[in-house]
Design a protein around this motif. Structure first.
Motif, PDB file in Angstrom:
ATOM      1  N   ILE B  73      68.189  10.075 -11.649  1.00 13.93           N
ATOM      2  CA  ILE B  73      68.104  11.497 -12.010  1.00 13.93           C
ATOM      3  C   ILE B  73      69.370  12.222 -11.598  1.00 13.93           C
ATOM      4  O   ILE B  73      69.695  12.297 -10.403  1.00 13.93           O
ATOM      5  N   ALA B  74      70.072  12.769 -12.563  1.00 12.68           N
ATOM      6  CA  ALA B  74      71.218  13.635 -12.301  1.00 12.68           C
ATOM      7  C   ALA B  74      70.735  15.082 -12.312  1.00 12.68           C
ATOM      8  O   ALA B  74      69.668  15.379 -12.846  1.00 12.68           O
ATOM      9  N   GLN B  75      71.522  15.968 -11.743  1.00 13.19           N
ATOM     10  CA  GLN B  75      71.245  17.413 -11.659  1.00 13.19           C
ATOM     11  C   GLN B  75      70.321  17.720 -10.478  1.00 13.19           C
ATOM     12  O   GLN B  75      69.148  17.337 -10.469  1.00 13.19           O
ATOM     13  N   LEU B  77      68.673  20.364  -9.492  1.00 12.95           N
ATOM     14  CA  LEU B  77      67.383  21.030  -9.689  1.00 12.95           C
ATOM     15  C   LEU B  77      66.375  20.143 -10.425  1.00 12.95           C
ATOM     16  O   LEU B  77      65.162  20.258 -10.205  1.00 12.95           O
ATOM     17  N   ALA B  78      66.872  19.241 -11.260  1.00 11.42           N
ATOM     18  CA  ALA B  78      65.965  18.270 -11.887  1.00 11.42           C
ATOM     19  C   ALA B  78      65.403  17.354 -10.806  1.00 11.42           C
ATOM     20  O   ALA B  78      64.232  16.954 -10.863  1.00 11.42           O
ATOM     21  N   GLU B  81      62.699  19.321  -8.851  1.00 13.62           N
ATOM     22  CA  GLU B  81      61.457  19.401  -9.627  1.00 13.62           C
ATOM     23  C   GLU B  81      60.718  18.058  -9.590  1.00 13.62           C
ATOM     24  O   GLU B  81      59.490  18.007  -9.474  1.00 13.62           O
ATOM     25  N   TYR B  82      61.468  16.974  -9.684  1.00 15.42           N
ATOM     26  CA  TYR B  82      60.861  15.633  -9.633  1.00 15.42           C
ATOM     27  C   TYR B  82      60.200  15.400  -8.282  1.00 15.42           C
ATOM     28  O   TYR B  82      59.046  14.945  -8.204  1.00 15.42           O
ATOM     29  N   ARG B 104      62.526  30.377  -8.922  1.00 16.86           N
ATOM     30  CA  ARG B 104      63.429  29.622  -9.811  1.00 16.86           C
ATOM     31  C   ARG B 104      64.522  30.529 -10.370  1.00 16.86           C
ATOM     32  O   ARG B 104      65.661  30.106 -10.562  1.00 16.86           O
ATOM     33  N   MET B 108      68.206  29.413  -9.759  1.00 15.35           N
ATOM     34  CA  MET B 108      68.993  29.034 -10.940  1.00 15.35           C
ATOM     35  C   MET B 108      70.190  29.952 -11.146  1.00 15.35           C
ATOM     36  O   MET B 108      71.187  29.546 -11.741  1.00 15.35           O
ATOM     37  N   HIS B 109      70.088  31.183 -10.677  1.00 17.04           N
ATOM     38  CA  HIS B 109      71.272  32.042 -10.753  1.00 17.04           C
ATOM     39  C   HIS B 109      72.407  31.410  -9.928  1.00 17.04           C
ATOM     40  O   HIS B 109      73.559  31.373 -10.369  1.00 17.04           O
ATOM     41  N   ALA B 111      72.511  28.121  -9.077  1.00 19.99           N
ATOM     42  CA  ALA B 111      72.829  26.783  -9.597  1.00 19.99           C
ATOM     43  C   ALA B 111      73.490  26.809 -10.966  1.00 19.99           C
ATOM     44  O   ALA B 111      74.221  25.880 -11.326  1.00 19.99           O
ATOM     45  N   CYS B 112      73.239  27.862 -11.749  1.00 23.05           N
ATOM     46  CA  CYS B 112      73.822  27.933 -13.098  1.00 23.05           C
ATOM     47  C   CYS B 112      75.026  28.866 -13.153  1.00 23.05           C
ATOM     48  O   CYS B 112      76.013  28.553 -13.811  1.00 23.05           O
TER      49      CYS B 112
END
Lengths: 221, 221
Positions: B73-75, B77-78, B81-82, B104, B108-109, B111-112
């Motif tokens: 799993i890359a990323q 935040l993925a 979630e996993y 989130r 995500m602000h 992380a993105c």
């Protein structure tokens, strides 16, 4: 669930486009509030909008039917996760945690490592603050798309020739199709990404995607 | 769940730091595989690593105990979630969908819209391809952090003086603390963000965060 959904977006905002696709795939009715990213020096910077969303970015989903009071959600993927939790059918994510992880990994590569680098505010900073010429700015844009879509194309091998939900598109396609739209808008060469082109073509044939397309929005120019 | 977890990371990678915090908060044992982001022209670009993760970024979590075969799993935040789905206790996210959405949205602000703009490969592009001087590059770095943390500070009002899980930190703090670490490393003025500073101080006192800190990693230099 008694929800009344309002989407603050802009026809060409790639992140708003993702949310429109997700809402349409779930068959959810929503009202649109256009926020013009250029007019008036960028309406997303105005006090009225920043009061709703201090991040000052699009999209924003407002759920005025939420039991705990009006809920305002910024960040497109946070919105997708919320919709999936509150309106689980039809699902946007596979059921298996391993498959969900692969979908999120590819979607987040687009949402974290491709799109934000090419966001309007970043292109404006390159031009205004760093004095980057248009040609170099376009090369920057294509550079991150090329890197990102190359990785996504490779990652799609795990899905064979299927969509992320087998015969149906979902979370992954909601992120991928708007990125392909942007790539085409900036004349990126997509011929090295046959899996991506196949997925985009299959999605563009569906009503949920056609109705979410930038040119189909009320504020399209 | 029979899982054997390996984290490919780098001591100073902000995204790997997030995952170390999450693994520690859940009390999960994991093996570390350092990938040096600078040595050998960046080991993340080498064929052996790109075979594992075509995105060519850190972190990567490998679960060799997954029933359907080794899962990569890359990323960050993925990965979070996993972990939340496969090892639900203790939770990293609140139970209520509205609260989950607020967490989130802020995470995500970061992380993105903050971190990816200041990632090493982007700073390298600014310097090498666009000829941006060090001073302007540092200003770029601080610009996106200042914008982002300002929005997060405002968003934290919804949590009162509590952590995102009441008395416990989780998903939100796993993203916020590494961003604060980066901000300090680049001498950003954080005095306008009392809520963020309070959260960071409370988290840094916890073993799960102390053991995840860059300087505590085996590859720290």
């Amino acid at each position: 669930m008694n929800s009344e959904l309002t989407l603050y977006g802009y026809w060409r905002s790639s992140a708003a486009y993702r949310v429109r696709i997700a809402l349409n795939l779930k068959g959810l009715a929503y009202r649109q509030e256009p926020v013009h990213l250029v007019k008036d020096g960028g309406q997303q910077h105005q006090a009225a909008y920043r009061e709703l969303n201090p991040q000052g970015l699009l999209p924003l989903l407002v759920d005025s039917g939420n039991a705990g009071g009006e809920l305002r959600i910024a960040q497109s993927l946070a919105i997708l996760e919320y919709l999936e939790e509150v309106f689980p059918v039809p699902a946007l994510l596979p059921a298996d945690p391993a498959q969900r992880a692969l979908v999120r990994s590819l979607a987040m590569h687009i949402a974290c490592d491709v799109h934000p680098l090419n966001n309007l505010r970043v292109l404006q900073y390159l031009k205004t603050e760093l004095g980057v010429a248009d040609e170099a700015k376009d090369a920057w844009y294509r550079h991150w798309i090329t890197l990102g879509l190359g990785a996504v194309e490779k990652g799609l091998e795990a899905f064979g020739s299927k969509l992320s939900l087998g015969s149906r598109p979902g979370y992954l396609e909601a992120c991928l199709v708007p990125q392909v739209y942007n790539a085409r808008r900036f004349d990126c060469d997509l011929s090295s990404y046959p899996r991506i082109l196949d997925i985009a073509a299959r999605c563009d044939a569906l009503e949920a995607f056609r109705n979410a397309a930038p040119e189909a929005q009320p504020d399209a120019q």
